[in-house]
Design a protein around this motif. Structure first.
Motif, PDB file in Angstrom:
ATOM      1  N   MET A   1       0.853  -1.190   0.000  1.00  0.00           N
ATOM      2  CA  MET A   1       0.000   0.000   0.000  1.00  0.00           C
ATOM      3  C   MET A   1       0.880   1.227   0.000  1.00  0.00           C
ATOM      4  N   THR A   2       0.300   2.344  -0.244  1.00  0.00           N
ATOM      5  CA  THR A   2       1.025   3.602  -0.287  1.00  0.00           C
ATOM      6  C   THR A   2       0.046   4.730  -0.024  1.00  0.00           C
ATOM      7  N   TYR A   3       0.547   5.960  -0.068  1.00  0.00           N
ATOM      8  CA  TYR A   3      -0.316   7.125   0.078  1.00  0.00           C
ATOM      9  C   TYR A   3       0.251   8.237  -0.795  1.00  0.00           C
ATOM     10  N   CYS A   4      -0.587   8.787  -1.666  1.00  0.00           N
ATOM     11  CA  CYS A   4      -0.185   9.867  -2.558  1.00  0.00           C
ATOM     12  C   CYS A   4      -1.300  10.908  -2.609  1.00  0.00           C
ATOM     13  N   VAL A   5      -0.913  12.173  -2.753  1.00  0.00           N
ATOM     14  CA  VAL A   5      -1.877  13.270  -2.807  1.00  0.00           C
ATOM     15  C   VAL A   5      -1.473  14.242  -3.911  1.00  0.00           C
ATOM     16  N   GLY A   6      -2.462  14.753  -4.619  1.00  0.00           N
ATOM     17  CA  GLY A   6      -2.265  15.844  -5.563  1.00  0.00           C
ATOM     18  C   GLY A   6      -3.237  16.958  -5.233  1.00  0.00           C
ATOM     19  N   LEU A   7      -2.744  18.185  -5.082  1.00  0.00           N
ATOM     20  CA  LEU A   7      -3.570  19.343  -4.754  1.00  0.00           C
ATOM     21  C   LEU A   7      -3.519  20.344  -5.908  1.00  0.00           C
ATOM     22  N   LYS A   8      -4.660  20.930  -6.212  1.00  0.00           N
ATOM     23  CA  LYS A   8      -4.694  22.012  -7.203  1.00  0.00           C
ATOM     24  C   LYS A   8      -4.977  23.313  -6.478  1.00  0.00           C
ATOM     25  N   LEU A   9      -3.962  24.172  -6.404  1.00  0.00           N
ATOM     26  CA  LEU A   9      -4.074  25.470  -5.764  1.00  0.00           C
ATOM     27  C   LEU A   9      -4.307  26.556  -6.815  1.00  0.00           C
ATOM     28  N   ASP A  10      -4.697  27.733  -6.358  1.00  0.00           N
ATOM     29  CA  ASP A  10      -4.768  28.864  -7.272  1.00  0.00           C
ATOM     30  C   ASP A  10      -3.389  29.172  -7.854  1.00  0.00           C
ATOM     31  N   ALA A  11      -2.346  28.901  -7.067  1.00  0.00           N
ATOM     32  CA  ALA A  11      -0.982  29.219  -7.486  1.00  0.00           C
ATOM     33  C   ALA A  11      -0.339  28.127  -8.332  1.00  0.00           C
ATOM     34  N   GLY A  12      -0.892  26.909  -8.308  1.00  0.00           N
ATOM     35  CA  GLY A  12      -0.281  25.818  -9.060  1.00  0.00           C
ATOM     36  C   GLY A  12      -0.673  24.459  -8.516  1.00  0.00           C
ATOM     37  N   LEU A  13       0.226  23.503  -8.630  1.00  0.00           N
ATOM     38  CA  LEU A  13      -0.037  22.127  -8.225  1.00  0.00           C
ATOM     39  C   LEU A  13       0.982  21.680  -7.187  1.00  0.00           C
ATOM     40  N   VAL A  14       0.531  20.838  -6.268  1.00  0.00           N
ATOM     41  CA  VAL A  14       1.410  20.268  -5.241  1.00  0.00           C
ATOM     42  C   VAL A  14       1.173  18.768  -5.191  1.00  0.00           C
ATOM     43  N   GLY A 151      -4.336   5.296  -2.642  1.00  0.00           N
ATOM     44  CA  GLY A 151      -3.656   4.431  -1.682  1.00  0.00           C
ATOM     45  C   GLY A 151      -4.375   4.411  -0.353  1.00  0.00           C
ATOM     46  N   GLU A 152      -3.628   4.495   0.725  1.00  0.00           N
ATOM     47  CA  GLU A 152      -4.176   4.441   2.080  1.00  0.00           C
ATOM     48  C   GLU A 152      -4.614   5.845   2.483  1.00  0.00           C
ATOM     49  N   THR A 153      -5.852   6.201   2.121  1.00  0.00           N
ATOM     50  CA  THR A 153      -6.293   7.594   2.217  1.00  0.00           C
ATOM     51  C   THR A 153      -7.010   7.954   3.509  1.00  0.00           C
ATOM     52  N   LYS A 154      -7.561   6.982   4.212  1.00  0.00           N
ATOM     53  CA  LYS A 154      -8.533   7.316   5.253  1.00  0.00           C
ATOM     54  C   LYS A 154      -7.937   8.037   6.456  1.00  0.00           C
ATOM     55  N   TYR A 155      -6.675   7.790   6.783  1.00  0.00           N
ATOM     56  CA  TYR A 155      -6.104   8.427   7.973  1.00  0.00           C
ATOM     57  C   TYR A 155      -5.690   9.869   7.705  1.00  0.00           C
ATOM     58  N   SER A 180      -0.979  15.479   7.176  1.00  0.00           N
ATOM     59  CA  SER A 180      -1.758  14.379   6.613  1.00  0.00           C
ATOM     60  C   SER A 180      -0.926  13.100   6.536  1.00  0.00           C
ATOM     61  N   PHE A 181       0.311  13.216   6.083  1.00  0.00           N
ATOM     62  CA  PHE A 181       1.169  12.036   5.970  1.00  0.00           C
ATOM     63  C   PHE A 181       1.622  11.539   7.335  1.00  0.00           C
ATOM     64  N   ASP A 182       1.877  12.442   8.268  1.00  0.00           N
ATOM     65  CA  ASP A 182       2.253  12.017   9.618  1.00  0.00           C
ATOM     66  C   ASP A 182       1.121  11.217  10.265  1.00  0.00           C
ATOM     67  N   SER A 183      -0.119  11.683  10.089  1.00  0.00           N
ATOM     68  CA  SER A 183      -1.265  10.947  10.634  1.00  0.00           C
ATOM     69  C   SER A 183      -1.366   9.565  10.016  1.00  0.00           C
ATOM     70  N   THR A 184      -1.044   9.455   8.725  1.00  0.00           N
ATOM     71  CA  THR A 184      -1.142   8.168   8.031  1.00  0.00           C
ATOM     72  C   THR A 184      -0.032   7.224   8.448  1.00  0.00           C
ATOM     73  N   THR A 185       1.200   7.721   8.521  1.00  0.00           N
ATOM     74  CA  THR A 185       2.316   6.839   8.886  1.00  0.00           C
ATOM     75  C   THR A 185       2.198   6.348  10.324  1.00  0.00           C
TER      76      THR A 185
END
Length: 255
Positions: A1-14, A151-155, A180-185
């Motif tokens: 399993m893994t955890y990945c996130v993509g965010l779309k901001l007004d300024a760009g992508l993270v 991936g492992e999104t719920k946490y 978010s990642f600290d809560s998941t790990t």
């Protein structure tokens, strides 16, 4: 399993992804799950992956091979006229790889499954963000759904749902993802450091910042410890639950 996130901001992508893979408690290793294709001034394409490692590596391998070779091998991420067409290309490669691995055809619960977050910008168009499913179909982010997780999104999801704002800065987005990642790990051993973090600033067609977060990263440790302390303080400030024992009521003992 893994955890990945993509965010779309007004300024760009993270984007942020972990690197842990495991096939049992005694077989844990690290593999990069964030992949970048860049033609400065022309296009920037980022792909993060979750799921079966053999499948994700085969998808990335084919995309890389076709990007390096002539168009005779098939469409390339450097040839697509739009991010929508890029999402179609990646979806088709996902279907191709899974179909080759599973003769009976791909299904979402197949052991060969893999999902991807694709984002980037091609010169002359707007930055776009897509979620690509194991079946090869995909959806695009909208103002109502400006981020994707795989991936492992719920946490890690609750903090993003509560705190994400499209107007936030890249630094604020990084802080949000660290929490978010600290809560998941802390909650799931199948997700772990190092983490990969990438910023893309609108209309630049190049990576603004790409950084690997190691377990001993000073900032990450301060976020992890600070978030734990803040949660405890917030919990203590919440009003206490008020109740009174029921006088004279017989309590039935468990059998």
């Amino acid at each position: 399993m893994t955890y990945c996130v993509g965010l779309k901001l007004d300024a760009g992508l993270v984007f942020m992804s972990d690197t842990r893979t495991n096939a049992g408690l005694d077989n844990v290793s690290a593999h990069r799950k964030m992949h970048v294709w860049e033609q400065e001034g022309e296009r920037l394409i980022v792909l993060v992956s979750a799921g079966n490692l053999a499948t994700t590596q085969a998808v990335i391998g084919l995309l890389d091979e076709r990007a390096r070779e002539s168009s005779e091998t098939g469409a390339s991420v450097f040839d697509t006229p739009s991010m929508f067409r890029t999402a179609q290309l990646v979806g088709n490669v996902v279907k191709e790889v899974i179909a080759d691995s599973a003769p009976s055809g791909q299904t979402a619960d197949s052991s060969f499954n893999a999902s991807f977050i694709l984002g980037g910008q091609i010169r002359g168009s707007q930055p776009r963000l897509f979620l690509i499913y194991p079946e090869g179909n995909f959806i695009e982010s909208t103002p109502d759904s400006p981020y994707f997780q795989i991936g492992e999104t719920k946490y890690g999801r609750p903090i993003i749902v509560r705190a994400f704002d499209r107007s936030m800065s890249f630094a604020e987005a990084a802080k949000l993802l660290m929490v978010s990642f600290d809560s998941t790990t802390r909650s799931n051993l199948s997700v772990g450091l190092p983490l990969d973090l990438l910023f893309y600033e609108n209309d630049r067609q190049r990576v603004a910042m790409m950084r690997r977060i190691e377990p001993d990263d000073t900032y990450y440790r301060s976020i992890s410890e600070g978030w734990s302390s803040a949660l405890k303080s917030a919990f203590e400030r919440l009003p206490s639950f008020e109740w009174e024992p029921a006088a004279g009521r017989n309590r039935q003992e468990p059998r």
